[in-house]
Design a protein around this motif. Structure first.
Motif, short mmCIF file in Angstrom:
data_model
loop_
_atom_site.label_atom_id
_atom_site.label_comp_id
_atom_site.label_asym_id
_atom_site.label_seq_id
_atom_site.Cartn_x
_atom_site.Cartn_y
_atom_site.Cartn_z
N PRO A 75 72.62 13.09 13.58
CA PRO A 75 71.73 13.11 14.74
C PRO A 75 72.47 12.75 16.03
N GLU A 76 72.10 13.40 17.11
CA GLU A 76 72.66 13.03 18.40
C GLU A 76 71.77 11.99 19.05
N LEU A 77 72.23 11.43 20.16
CA LEU A 77 71.52 10.34 20.82
C LEU A 77 70.10 10.71 21.19
N ARG A 78 69.90 11.93 21.68
CA ARG A 78 68.55 12.33 22.12
C ARG A 78 67.56 12.27 20.96
N ALA A 79 68.03 12.60 19.74
CA ALA A 79 67.14 12.54 18.57
C ALA A 79 66.78 11.09 18.23
N ILE A 80 67.73 10.18 18.39
CA ILE A 80 67.46 8.76 18.12
C ILE A 80 66.42 8.23 19.10
N ILE A 81 66.58 8.59 20.38
CA ILE A 81 65.64 8.12 21.40
C ILE A 81 64.26 8.72 21.16
N ALA A 82 64.22 10.00 20.79
CA ALA A 82 62.93 10.64 20.50
C ALA A 82 62.25 9.95 19.31
N LEU A 83 63.03 9.56 18.32
CA LEU A 83 62.48 8.83 17.18
C LEU A 83 61.92 7.48 17.63
N LEU A 84 62.69 6.77 18.46
CA LEU A 84 62.22 5.47 18.98
C LEU A 84 60.86 5.61 19.64
N GLU A 85 60.67 6.71 20.36
CA GLU A 85 59.43 6.88 21.12
C GLU A 85 58.23 7.23 20.23
N THR A 86 58.48 7.47 18.94
CA THR A 86 57.36 7.70 18.02
C THR A 86 56.93 6.41 17.32
N ILE A 87 57.65 5.32 17.57
CA ILE A 87 57.35 4.05 16.89
C ILE A 87 56.25 3.32 17.66
#
Length: 690
Positions: A75-87
């Motif tokens: 995963p790239e950084l944008r995917a990690i941040i997008a995941l964070l925003e679903t928490i």
């Protein structure tokens, strides 16, 4: 989870710790386990809140720059941040040290950001010819407002924790144990039972934006960009955050990032980033370094005073020596005035000014240098004078003290041979103004001890300089190449170009100023004195000096400076002098275009660099680039003369040099064997070094 990401629980708060020394860069081997940890914690009912923290001396200080321009592993950084925003449960970034670039973007994916008092936060991608590629241009304005975000992103300069708190970038600044305080904070947020809003959905600050004022701010920044693409792209991306829906602005940011990362300017700036770090790597760097507790400076004039300020700015006590009380007091007064200007501009507090002034010890007695660990001579550029100075220093300096000459041209081996301790001797070529200019050429003499060289290289970085180790030759790297660049200046004028036309060709290329403006700023008398010492002449420049036209300091040089102004004004008298000299020499004048001007000045510059590399005066071609970008204003977006030569095509440069050599017969145009080799191999590493 992995060697780089671990998860622990503290009273129901999950603490995710990144441990990727030295700066916790977001390499693939960090991103993958981080994503997996966050995905698991999102669905773990036992975790009531999540804290992202880092081991070591800093929070995430950015992405892994070595991955830029390559296919990115998921995963790239944008995917990690997008995941964070679903928490849904509260997420908190615990920031110590620096949160830069991708590190700050990761933190922007959290609901909250907290720091200790020493933290710095910023998006410095512009300094690599890029813009934030992980949503920074879209999320930051939602927290701090568009105007503040624009200033931070276009400058790339980090802000302090207190400033970040004032700007609403961080939610709390803690004393004491940051992690314990953050866990407590996260637990309190979880106990509220609220639905927390991701940064992406916080639009209130954007709604307050005065778009006309924003555009005016962006236009002002664009004027200062001097041909660099990244600042303009940053402004465009932040404007998109105001005018487009979040996902559209995020997609536009990505397209701008991809365009920049594949472009020559970002390649050039990334080259310089690594080149500066390579330049500090020298043989013997791992030897035991000598202790430097006090520095002695001989000479309180422009250079000596500036060098003394550079060391005081770095926190070193300084003994400032002059021949008599009058020049000593004059030098100290200038130093105090310079600090007062910094206070008036807000870049220095009055308290800091007084603290720095308190580091100075003034003296007219060489015996007062006895307790100095480094003694830097900064007197008149004359071999006999410098030898006399070091003769006196030799008698008082303690054993093991490092002796350094601040010379621009002179033979450091000859100066070292005049002392009884040549192993302790080297050159430190500071650039004027020495308290501001970043470059420091460290001149390695034949007998300089490895530990002395390693000590001053390390010391240079401690006082905020960019060190480059060079060998001994006339002018070392920078000024030797400057002479080659300027060899055609008078010929260009005699053949028909006006000083303003030459200077415009340079500024259009990206230089901060052209050679004739630079000459007026530095003082034409300096180069005149140097020419006379070497038995050289320059028909036009010598005549100007004989007329007392020394540049800005006399109000007349290549240009006029009316009423003390710094803005150059073309002078008909100079143009008439050029025509007269051309007629006297039988040279027919013609129109000369900018392409020819650049070929006849910059191609010899590259050619001389190739000779320097082959002779071993510079260890690497990238060292030459560091010298020219940091000391002489070579455009950052072109990466330095040796990198630029690769962009231009060395074969083309060789071909044009051969053409001008046939036309003029002048040696400056004869292609060096090293340049010809580069034209064949495409690599400066193929050039034998020394």
């Amino acid at each position: 989870m992995s060697n780089f990401v671990s998860v622990a629980s503290d009273n129901g708060v999950a603490v995710v710790t990144i441990d990727n020394p030295p700066v916790n860069a977001l390499s693939f081997h960090v991103r993958k386990p981080l994503y997996e940890a966050l995905a698991a914690l999102r669905d773990d009912p036992a975790a009531k809140a999540i804290v992202i923290a880092c081991a070591g001396r800093t929070f995430v200080a950015g992405a892994d720059i070595t991955e830029f321009g390559k296919p990115l592993e998921q995963p790239e950084l944008r995917a990690i941040i997008a995941l964070l925003e679903t928490i849904a449960k509260p997420t908190v970034a615990a920031i110590h040290g620096t949160a830069l670039g991708g590190g700050l973007e990761l933190a922007l994916g959290c609901h909250f950001r907290v720091t200790d008092h020493g933290a710095k936060l910023g998006l410095p991608e512009v300094k690599l010819g890029l813009l934030p590629g992980g949503g920074g241009t879209v999320r930051l304005p939602r927290l701090v407002g568009a105007a503040k975000a624009l200033g931070m992103i276009v400058s790339g300069t980090p802000i302090s924790a207190s400033e970040a708190k004032t700007a609403s970038l961080v939610d709390s600044v803690f004393d004491g144990d940051l992690l314990a305080q953050t866990v407590r904070f996260a637990s309190e947020m979880a106990s509220r039972g609220e639905a927390f809003v991701p940064v992406r959905d916080r639009n209130n600050r954007l709604a307050e934006t005065d778009l006309a004022a924003f555009d005016a701010q962006a236009a002002d920044l664009a004027r200062k960009a001097r041909g660099l693409e990244a600042p303009l792209a940053c402004a465009e991306a932040v404007r998109n955050a105001i005018t487009l829906p979040f996902d559209a602005a995020l997609a536009a940011e990505r397209q701008l990032f991809l365009k920049l990362v594949s472009g020559d300017q970002s390649r050039a700036q990334r080259h310089l980033f690594f080149a500066e770090r390579e330049a500090a790597k020298i043989p013997g760097k791992d030897v035991q370094k000598r202790k430097i507790a006090r520095v002695g400076i001989i000479g309180a004039g422009t250079m000596g005073g500036g060098i003394a300020m550079a060391f005081a700015n770095g926190g070193f006590p300084v003994t400032l020596l002059e021949t008599s009380a009058e020049p000593l007091q004059r030098g100290l007064a200038t130093i105090e005035k310079n600090y007062a200007v910094s206070v008036s501009r807000g870049s220095l507090t009055e308290e800091a000014k007084q603290k720095r002034l308190g580091l100075f010890k003034a003296s007219t007695d060489y015996a007062d240098l006895a307790d100095c660990d480094l003694i830097v001579e900064a007197v008149f550029e004359d071999m006999a004078v410098k030898k006399e100075v070091f003769g006196k220093v030799d008698g008082v300096a303690r054993p093991g003290a490092i002796l350094a000459t601040n010379t621009s041209y002179l033979d450091v081996n000859e100066i070292a041979a005049s002392t009884s301790r040549p192993r302790d001797m080297l050159g430190l070529h500071f650039f004027s103004p020495a308290n501001i200019m970043k470059l420091l050429e460290i001149v390695r003499a034949e007998k300089t001890a490895p530990d002395a060289l390693a000590t001053v290289t390390d010391l240079a970085r401690r006082i905020g300089k960019v060190p480059v180790v060079v060998g001994v030759c006339h002018g070392f790297v920078g000024n030797r190449m400057l002479a080659a660049r300027g060899a055609e200046n008078e010929f260009l004028l005699l053949e028909g170009a006006a000083p303003s036309e030459v200077d415009k060709a340079f500024t259009d290329f990206g230089w901060p100023m052209g050679p004739f403006q630079m000459g007026d700023l530095a003082g034409l008398d300096i180069s005149w004195r140097n020419r006379k010492a070497r038995g050289l002449t320059a028909a036009i420049a010598d005549t100007l000096c004989e007329q007392g036209r020394f540049g800005q300091k006399t109000g007349r040089g290549w240009y006029r400076y009316d009423s003390g102004a710094r803005e150059p004004v073309a002078d008909p008298d100079v143009e008439a002098l050029i025509r007269t000299k051309a007629a006297d020499l039988g040279i027919a004048q013609r129109n000369i275009g900018p392409d020819e001007i650049l070929e006849r000045t910059l191609y010899p510059l590259v050619n001389e660099g190739a000779k320097i590399l082959e002779e071993g005066i510079a260890a690497r071609a990238s060292d030459i680039d560091v010298v020219w970008v940091n000391g002489y204003g070579f455009p950052i977006g072109k990466g330095g003369p040796m990198f630029w030569a690769g962009l231009q095509g060395a074969a083309k440069i060789v071909e044009r040099l051969e053409y001008w050599h046939r036309q003029t017969g002048r040696p400056v145009f004869e292609p060096a064997p090293a340049l010809r080799r580069f034209a064949v191999t495409g690599s400066w590493e193929s050039v034998p070094n020394g």
